[in-house]
Design an enzyme around this catalytic site. Structure first.
Site: not given
Ligand code: NDP
Length: 537
Positions: A217, A271, A292, A326, A427
């Site tokens: 997904k 996030s 992560e 990240c 962040e």
């Molecule tokens: P989100 O948490 O908003 O989304 C991540 C994924 O989760 C997307 O596919 C999103 O879908 C999905 N999602 C959102 N809500 C739900 C839910 N309730 N249940 C299941 N899945 C859900 O993060 P971002 O896409 O905004 O990414 C940025 C974040 O990722 C930053 O905080 C960054 O630090 C972190 N990150 C961490 C890394 C690491 O390795 N530590 C590496 C890269 C990024 P949809 O897009 O449809 O909302």
């Protein structure tokens, strides 16, 4: 453009009950999608889910749009706005494919993985350009993102001939003891938009080489990248049902995937808020979950540092990928003896960075992912100055020189930030660098660690002892010496301490732990009853 603004973020949040449905879901896709998406004609193509080896529209027929964040008039395509019914179909397909896939010898799975790595390499430029168009990072970085996919595919292909367990002496005579890895089952893979090829590849290649089947997904901001990736995986020869793709919102697709009793492991990058929610759901089902999450990464610059080197590393780490990594550096912890000089040079460099479409080679900094990110980053600049920080450069949306149709934000430096200020703790995920001045190494180390996150950190120093102290003291999963906070390589473990995750690691052979069960096997060839702990005295 602003009629379109927020579409991506609206979808991300809109599927959640607090906002209710949005107009984005009103388009219906009634024709089955029979050809791979990249072969379809027309400018804004329709892309389906990939389930059981077939491209299919969402069962509801609903779709959503993906648009270029550098130019909201550029519509990339319509994608399946799926829901629980589509997730169920994908999980069924993954279940059907599992017995044959898990019993295929791992080196044979590795051969398919090698083929996939080669195809990804051949298609690097095409995918990189699609990535820049869909999420904005500059083309050189997009190529790097695809290259990470190639690297991890080759690494995991090699794991097909390793997947090492242990053989170990038994405490009893004529008895053999060993441990082997077994696949868990079906892996649900939920990924963010900022590394739309690398992160799905990290997760999927590890899951697949271990013998799991997957349902991906992807983020709703980058469904096109996901479709192109999965298309290549099918071409590489992963059998139908081994790799499945379901696009749609976190609420409508992500949650059913986490809740599905037939999905055995979830690997999530995103996030911290979403990660926390998933952790609760997965815990109730006693489901394995790899998280992560966010970062608040610091670079410490000591008084003896090579400042030329430090300036290059800080600019790259803070403003590369528009600060949306990240591992991006969002805190500069600098010794007060060199602070004025360093900060002055950084402000000059930041002011000289060229904003624009990442497809133009002279662009240094691309757009933010969507309109709500622009609002969020702008809001944090206000928070910082209200807290007493001094704005040294940037600080607002960039609209000149053909930028008005995109989500551009000026590279920003806030000086005089205190360690516990919100801009030093939360962040921001944008091109904002908070400068914290300190006196000497001890205070620098304290400040570097004064955060709930623990992903990446760095120190610039010419003193070997100080460098080794930092390697020991900095509480992050990744530490760099005389380099910025970004640039992890795929054969080492990747992940963070503290609230950046829940103890799992991606990449390297550490990634295999997320996707395997350990099985301990004892073979007694003594021909008599031997009781462990009793007959060995
Ligand atoms: P989100 O948490 O908003 O989304 C991540 C994924 O989760 C997307 O596919 C999103 O879908 C999905 N999602 C959102 N809500 C739900 C839910 N309730 N249940 C299941 N899945 C859900 O993060 P971002 O896409 O905004 O990414 C940025 C974040 O990722 C930053 O905080 C960054 O630090 C972190 N990150 C961490 C890394 C690491 O390795 N530590 C590496 C890269 C990024 P949809 O897009 O449809 O909302």
């Amino acid at each position: 453009m602003w009629g379109m603004r927020g579409f991506k973020s609206v979808l991300r949040n809109g599927g959640r009950s607090r906002r209710g449905p949005t107009g984005i879901y009103n388009r219906r896709m009634t024709q089955a999608i029979e050809r791979p998406p990249s072969e379809q004609a027309g400018e804004a193509q329709a892309y389906g889910n990939f389930i059981g080896g077939e491209w299919r529209p969402a069962q509801s027929g609903r779709t959503f749009e993906s648009r270029n964040p550098a130019d909201g008039d550029d519509l990339i395509g319509h994608f399946a706005a799926s829901d629980a019914a589509d997730v169920a179909a994908a999980v069924r397909a993954a279940e059907d494919a599992l017995p044959a896939w898990r019993s295929m010898p791992a080196p044979k799975r590795g051969e398919i993985m090698y083929h996939f790595g080669a195809l990804l390499g051949e298609n690097k430029e095409r995918l990189a350009r699609a990535m820049t168009r869909e999420m904005g990072k500059v083309i050189a970085e997009a190529r790097g993102d695809v290259q990470e996919g190639v690297d991890i595919a080759y690494l995991m292909a090699g794991e097909g001939r390793r997947l090492f367990g242990d053989t170990t002496p038994s405490e009893l005579p004529s008895k053999w003891a060993m441990s082997v890895r077994e696949p868990i089952g079906i892996a649900g893979i939920i990924t963010p938009w900022n590394f739309p090829v690398a992160i799905p590849c990290w997760k999927m290649t590890a899951a697949l080489i271990c013998g799991n089947t997957v349902v991906l997904k992807p983020a709703s901001d980058t469904p096109h990248c996901a479709a192109l990736l999965v298309e290549l995986m099918a071409e590489a020869g992963f059998p139908p049902g081994v790799v499945n793709l379901v696009t749609g919102s976190g609420a409508d697709v992500g949650m059913p995937l986490v809740d599905s009793p037939d999905v055995d492991v979830i690997s999530f990058t995103g996030s911290s808020d979403t990660g926390r929610e998933l952790a609760g759901r997965a815990a109730r089902r006693l489901k394995r979950l790899s998280l992560e999450l966010g970062g608040k990464n610091a670079i410490a610059v000591m008084a003896d540092a090579d400042l030329d080197l430090a300036v290059d590393g800080i600019v790259w780490s803070a403003f590369g990928t528009t600060g949306q990594r990240c591992t991006a550096c969002s805190r500069l912890v600098v010794d007060e003896n060199v602070a004025d000089e360093l900060v002055g040079r950084l402000a000059d460099r930041a002011a000289g960075l060229r904003l624009g479409s990442g497809l133009e080679v002279e662009t240094d900094v691309g757009p933010l992912i969507n309109a709500s990110a622009v609002e969020k980053v702008g809001g944090y600049v206000e928070v910082g100055t209200d807290e007493g920080a001094r704005l040294l450069s940037g600080g607002s949306r960039a609209e000149g020189d053909g930028l008005a149709r995109g989500n551009f934000f000026q590279p920003t430096i806030l000086d005089g930030v205190k360690p516990m200020d919100r801009v030093a703790q939360e962040e921001i995920f944008g091109p904002v660098l908070s400068v914290i001045r300190v006196s000497g190494y001890e205070e620098a180390a304290t400040v570097v660690n004064q955060t709930r996150y623990g992903l990446s950190s760095s120190i610039y120093t010419r003193d070997t002892n100080t460098a080794f102290r930092a390697m020991r003291d900095f509480r992050t999963g990744i530490v760099y010496v005389n380099a910025g906070t970004i640039g992890a390589e795929t054969h080492l473990p990747f992940g963070g301490m503290k609230q950046t995750g829940n103890g799992h690691r991606e990449a390297g052979h550490a990634a295999l732990d997320t996707f395997t069960e350990w099985k301990s096997i004892y073979v007694d060839y003594s021909g008599r009853l031997q009781r462990a702990q009793i007959d060995n005295q």
